[in-house]
Design a protein around this motif. Sequence first.
Motif, mmCIF file in Angstrom:
data_model
loop_
_atom_site.group_PDB
_atom_site.id
_atom_site.type_symbol
_atom_site.label_atom_id
_atom_site.label_comp_id
_atom_site.label_asym_id
_atom_site.label_seq_id
_atom_site.Cartn_x
_atom_site.Cartn_y
_atom_site.Cartn_z
ATOM 1 N N GLN A 136 -24.404 79.191 59.269
ATOM 2 C CA GLN A 136 -23.120 78.931 58.638
ATOM 3 C C GLN A 136 -23.302 79.029 57.122
ATOM 4 O O GLN A 136 -23.912 78.162 56.491
ATOM 5 C CB GLN A 136 -22.611 77.540 59.033
ATOM 6 N N VAL A 190 -16.149 78.996 55.977
ATOM 7 C CA VAL A 190 -15.395 80.159 56.476
ATOM 8 C C VAL A 190 -16.310 81.186 57.139
ATOM 9 O O VAL A 190 -16.010 81.703 58.214
ATOM 10 C CB VAL A 190 -14.580 80.816 55.336
ATOM 11 N N THR A 191 -17.446 81.499 56.540
ATOM 12 C CA THR A 191 -18.269 82.636 56.941
ATOM 13 C C THR A 191 -19.508 82.192 57.704
ATOM 14 O O THR A 191 -20.188 81.244 57.305
ATOM 15 C CB THR A 191 -18.703 83.442 55.705
ATOM 16 N N SER A 192 -19.809 82.896 58.789
ATOM 17 C CA SER A 192 -20.992 82.600 59.593
ATOM 18 C C SER A 192 -21.601 83.893 60.118
ATOM 19 O O SER A 192 -20.930 84.933 60.190
ATOM 20 C CB SER A 192 -20.646 81.682 60.772
ATOM 21 N N LEU A 243 -20.722 88.904 62.446
ATOM 22 C CA LEU A 243 -20.289 88.255 61.216
ATOM 23 C C LEU A 243 -18.905 87.677 61.475
ATOM 24 O O LEU A 243 -17.976 88.418 61.819
ATOM 25 C CB LEU A 243 -20.254 89.261 60.062
ATOM 26 N N PHE A 249 -15.522 85.009 60.573
ATOM 27 C CA PHE A 249 -14.702 84.387 59.537
ATOM 28 C C PHE A 249 -13.762 83.408 60.228
ATOM 29 O O PHE A 249 -12.914 83.819 61.048
ATOM 30 C CB PHE A 249 -13.910 85.449 58.760
ATOM 31 N N ASP A 250 -13.915 82.116 59.933
ATOM 32 C CA ASP A 250 -13.166 81.068 60.608
ATOM 33 C C ASP A 250 -12.114 80.476 59.686
ATOM 34 O O ASP A 250 -12.394 80.167 58.521
ATOM 35 C CB ASP A 250 -14.104 79.947 61.079
ATOM 36 N N SER A 264 -14.035 88.132 64.038
ATOM 37 C CA SER A 264 -15.445 88.478 63.860
ATOM 38 C C SER A 264 -15.647 89.980 64.015
ATOM 39 O O SER A 264 -14.905 90.659 64.726
ATOM 40 C CB SER A 264 -16.317 87.734 64.867
#
Length: 367
Positions: free
Chosen positions: A297, A301-303, A330, A332-333, A340
């Motif tokens: 993480q 936002v990004t993972s 990749l 984006f939440d 993703s």
Amino acid sequence: MNMLRQVAVVLAAAGIVVAGYGLGLCDYRTPTTDFVQGKLSFFYQHVDDPGTAGIDLSTGRLWFEARRQFDSVTEGFGLVGSGEMLFRNLRLVQVLAGATGALRQYVEGPWPVFTFVGFEAGLNTVHFQPLVEAQAGLGFGRFYDVTPLAKALRIEAQLLRLGAIPVSLPNEVVLAVAVAIDQPDEVVTPAERATTVVRLIEREVRRTLDAAAVLLVEEIIVAPGQQRFCGWRAEAGMAYELLDPRAGPRDLLFSFALDGALAPEPGSQLLFRTKISGPYWILDQHTLTLDVTFDYQFDTVTSFMTRYTLRQDKPRGQAPAGTQAAAFQLGFDLGWVGVSIRMEFSKIAEALEWTQNIVIEAKADLW
């Protein structure tokens, strides 16, 4: 203040262990681990070039997974269900589903030895009937939910970044924050939990957190999809096939499984599972599975996630055959929903090269 007293009592009773000079996520211990997780993702790609006859490409996939895990000092249980629906030309062409469940009874003593009974079921619509197995055996090991400490460390790091606190918090304060976060929903509300955390921090730094810092604390506490786990578990047992997917004879099987989880720091998680099962001539006839996942993480936002899976089936007297798959994602939440970009590689045993696929999918954390 009553909530602060409860935190102090729970902190003392939890038997939390901190090894060495610093806080390690995998040293966090509480008497009970209880979590529920549900995920859903979907993508569809459709290409219809007017310059060619017919539809060029029309495929999609709907995937879901649900987990429930509970462990106390004396007993525990786990339930996992997953499914995948494959579409072609806007029609459902294949369904794959699986479920496992187990009840564990821990033996009284200093070591995490347990007995278990459970089941495994699987459905693939290309086969004649589903797979159903009854299982029983012995195991050793235990998993711990270290999410509360991960969130406490994340709160500390973000408050330092904002300049809301002048220096790092002492270990005992970070642990008290983790225990406050770990209070069950039946006892306190998320707002009460956040208020207790803010009071613990303000008491230590002797300053009042501003509105931005308080909001950050609240967001981290309620943020979904950031569970962290540590521990390992080894199991050895027997299984009896109640239904064989290929309508073959129902066999008595032996199985050995090893599961592991490691959270090196609050933003990362490594999960590992391998299992081999087969009759008493298990080296000559077996099914071997391996699943390794690592996710990181970067921020709220990004993972990034990478996963490798292997399934190998070896019939008696024949060469093994199976599939391998690797994925790099990749994500984006935005709250409980997100999108993703995933790159997938897959290969069956007889293929010379890997099949490659790049997809963009929508995803959601259901609970």
